[in-house]
Design a protein around this motif. Structure first.
Motif, PDB file in Angstrom:
ATOM      1  N   SER A 134      -1.012  -5.951  -7.651  1.00 26.89           N
ATOM      2  CA  SER A 134      -1.964  -6.966  -8.093  1.00 26.89           C
ATOM      3  C   SER A 134      -1.740  -7.440  -9.512  1.00 26.89           C
ATOM      4  O   SER A 134      -2.246  -8.492  -9.898  1.00 26.89           O
ATOM      5  CB  SER A 134      -3.396  -6.428  -7.970  1.00 26.89           C
ATOM      6  OG  SER A 134      -3.538  -5.236  -8.717  1.00 26.89           O
TER       7      SER A 134
ATOM      8  N   ASN B  80      -2.749 -11.294  -8.182  1.00 24.79           N
ATOM      9  CA  ASN B  80      -4.080 -10.752  -7.931  1.00 24.79           C
ATOM     10  C   ASN B  80      -4.770 -11.541  -6.828  1.00 24.79           C
ATOM     11  O   ASN B  80      -4.874 -12.759  -6.903  1.00 24.79           O
ATOM     12  CB  ASN B  80      -4.920 -10.796  -9.212  1.00 24.79           C
ATOM     13  CG  ASN B  80      -6.206 -10.013  -9.075  1.00 24.79           C
ATOM     14  OD1 ASN B  80      -7.210 -10.521  -8.601  1.00 24.79           O
ATOM     15  ND2 ASN B  80      -6.163  -8.753  -9.482  1.00 24.79           N
TER      16      ASN B  80
ATOM     17  N   HIS C 285      -6.123  -5.465 -14.821  1.00 23.99           N
ATOM     18  CA  HIS C 285      -5.747  -6.819 -14.421  1.00 23.99           C
ATOM     19  C   HIS C 285      -6.003  -7.824 -15.541  1.00 23.99           C
ATOM     20  O   HIS C 285      -7.039  -7.778 -16.200  1.00 23.99           O
ATOM     21  CB  HIS C 285      -6.521  -7.229 -13.167  1.00 23.99           C
ATOM     22  CG  HIS C 285      -6.320  -6.274 -12.034  1.00 23.99           C
ATOM     23  ND1 HIS C 285      -7.243  -5.306 -11.696  1.00 23.99           N
ATOM     24  CD2 HIS C 285      -5.273  -6.114 -11.183  1.00 23.99           C
ATOM     25  CE1 HIS C 285      -6.795  -4.603 -10.671  1.00 23.99           C
ATOM     26  NE2 HIS C 285      -5.602  -5.062 -10.348  1.00 23.99           N
TER      27      HIS C 285
END
Length: 494
Positions: free
Chosen positions: A36, A40, A232
């Motif tokens: 991811s 993502n 992220h």
């Protein structure tokens, strides 16, 4: 006859040769495989999260090379292959293509469980673990992280493709002002495989950590990463990772550098606008003792995706905001899918036909009153609700999203309770919103509950000037409560 056949053969050979030459001239493709942090979700920025694979194509010459992002969130080097994701890339690989490989974030999980079962054996050796996968029900032989990376590298090389191995992107975790590295685990193992297979290695982990440290934690968190997610990146963080990769390519002998643009134009996702429309309790008044909550609201919002435009103006009512053309200036800027927060009431109770000529009529009906202003101009004054409904309708006509807020509470405590105008402006704002099928948030009630819990003495510090206007502390407190109300409002989409 022989000459004719020979000519036909020559022509046919030329056609074949031309086709082959044409095929060889097709643009190579850069395939991205990873987790991811490379892509993502669907790669559409949901939740503000992006992978570096969503932006690296902007650094490359798209007229000469294609980019395909095949990364999938939640995968490890093992599960990416077990799910057949690598096979779907491998089957398309041609000589001269590139494969950027980045795994590691998910390889540290359990090897066998009923949740994800995605872990790999640590290191780069040939050790194996034979399991009956609890999650999939399949019998499986699990290998080391390095074994899976090597498999991708060697199979890409067999197709004549050019693999590039990357260490995993760093997490936004800080220890004494430093970003911990994975150069003794997955970063090291990725490097070892790259060296043994004699392919390009990019130490994304170390290089990006150095950039993060140069900016400092306070500038990184909230801009390149979010406070609620240390793994992220935001769009800006994904671009930073891409820049690190491109800079490393420029220092390498890898032929992918031939496709890097000298001066790339990087387009971040377009921001949506959030317009604030109201009075001094929302506005930037240029007075430290009279600070509107709209001044502090951006600190509670993701301003990498949302641009806050504070159009609130001190001393204005719903009527004067309209009469003075302030609302028209908002309308001119409104774009589809923008947001408009509407909050009036404090000044609408003023005089209708005397200075300051800012009062509106009570209620939400269609009653009017003709007023002659000091400059002899005549004005048709409407009800408070009429103006709010006008704002709502015209916002919707622009394709934007109106959200009506009740007015803020004052520092007044009749009978020991925080004062609210439940039977007037709170009620009329709600009724106007309902009449036009708009979202309504009872900020008055939300603030009153919090003020009551804090107590009169503490709240008094929020109002250094008078009972209506907050100082910095009060404005920040109010902004936090309002931001939380917006967050909890599922239909607001904010």
């Amino acid at each position: 006859m022989y000459k004719i056949k020979f000519v036909v053969f020559i022509l046919f050979s030329c056609l074949i040769l031309s086709h082959c030459t044409s095929a060889r001239k097709e643009k190579p493709t850069v395939y991205l495989v990873g987790d991811s942090t490379v892509k993502n979700g669907q790669g559409d920025g949901a939740g503000g999260l992006w992978g570096w694979g969503d932006f690296i194509g902007q650094f490359l010459d798209s007229t000469k090379v294609n980019v395909e992002n095949h990364a999938l969130g939640g995968t490890s080097s093992r599960t990416f292959q077990d799910l057949g994701l690598w096979d779907s890339v491998n089957v398309k690989l041609q000589k001269g293509d590139y494969v950027l490989i980045q795994f590691g974030h998910n390889d540290d999980g359990p090897i066998n469980d009923n949740h994800r079962a995605r872990g790999t054996i640590k290191g780069i050796g040939d050790e194996t673990e034979e399991i009956d996968n609890i999650l999939t029900g399949k019998h499986e032989i699990v290998h080391s992280y390095g074994w899976y990376i090597r498999k991708v590298v060697t199979e890409a090389k067999e197709k004549g493709a050019i693999p590039i191995v990357l260490s995993p992107i760093p997490r936004n975790k800080w220890v004494n002002g430093k970003v911990p590295l994975n150069n003794t685990s997955y970063g090291l193992w990725a490097k070892q495989i790259a060296e043994e297979e004699e392919v390009t290695f990019i130490d994304l982990n170390t290089a990006m950590a150095m950039r993060m440290e140069a900016l400092g934690e306070s500038k990184i968190t909230g801009t390149y990463f979010y406070t609620h997610d240390h793994t992220h990146t935001s769009a800006k963080g994904a671009v930073m990772a891409s820049e690190v990769i491109i800079d490393a390519l420029k220092r390498s002998s890898n032929s992918l550098v031939d496709f890097v643009l000298e001066k790339p134009t990087i387009n971040l996702p377009k921001k949506r606008n959030l317009f604030l429309v109201g009075d001094s309790t929302m506005a930037d008044n240029g007075d430290k003792n009279a600070v509107g909550w709209g001044v502090h609201l951006p600190s509670f919002l993701d301003t990498t995706r949302l641009q806050v435009i504070n159009k609130a103006r001190g001393g204005r009512s719903s009527r004067t905001f309209t009469y003075q053309g302030l609302w028209d200036s908002v309308l001119q800027q409104l774009q589809p899918n923008d947001f408009v927060l509407l909050q009036f009431g404090h000044n609408d109770a003023g005089n209708v036909d005397k200075a300051k000529f800012r009062g509106s009529l009570p209620g939400i009906g269609n009653e009017t009153q003709e007023v002659v202003r000091p400059d002899s101009r005549r004005e048709t004054v409407h009800t408070f609700g009429w103006y709010i409904k006008k704002f709502i309708k015209e916002t919707k006509a622009k394709g934007a999203i109106p959200i009506v807020l009740s007015l803020t509470v004052r520092n007044e405590w009749p009978g020991g309770m925080v004062e609210q105008r439940k039977d007037s402006y709170v009620k009329w704002a709600q009724e106007a919103a309902k009449a036009e099928n708009a979202i309504f948030l009872n900020i008055s009630d939300s603030l009153a509950v919090k003020y009551q819990a804090l107590g009169k003495e503490k709240v008094a510090h929020f109002f250094p000037k008078d009972h209506t206007h907050t100082g910095e502390e009060g404005a920040n407190f109010n902004a936090k409560i309002i931001a939380n109300s917006l967050k909890q409002c599922s239909e607001c989409n904010l």
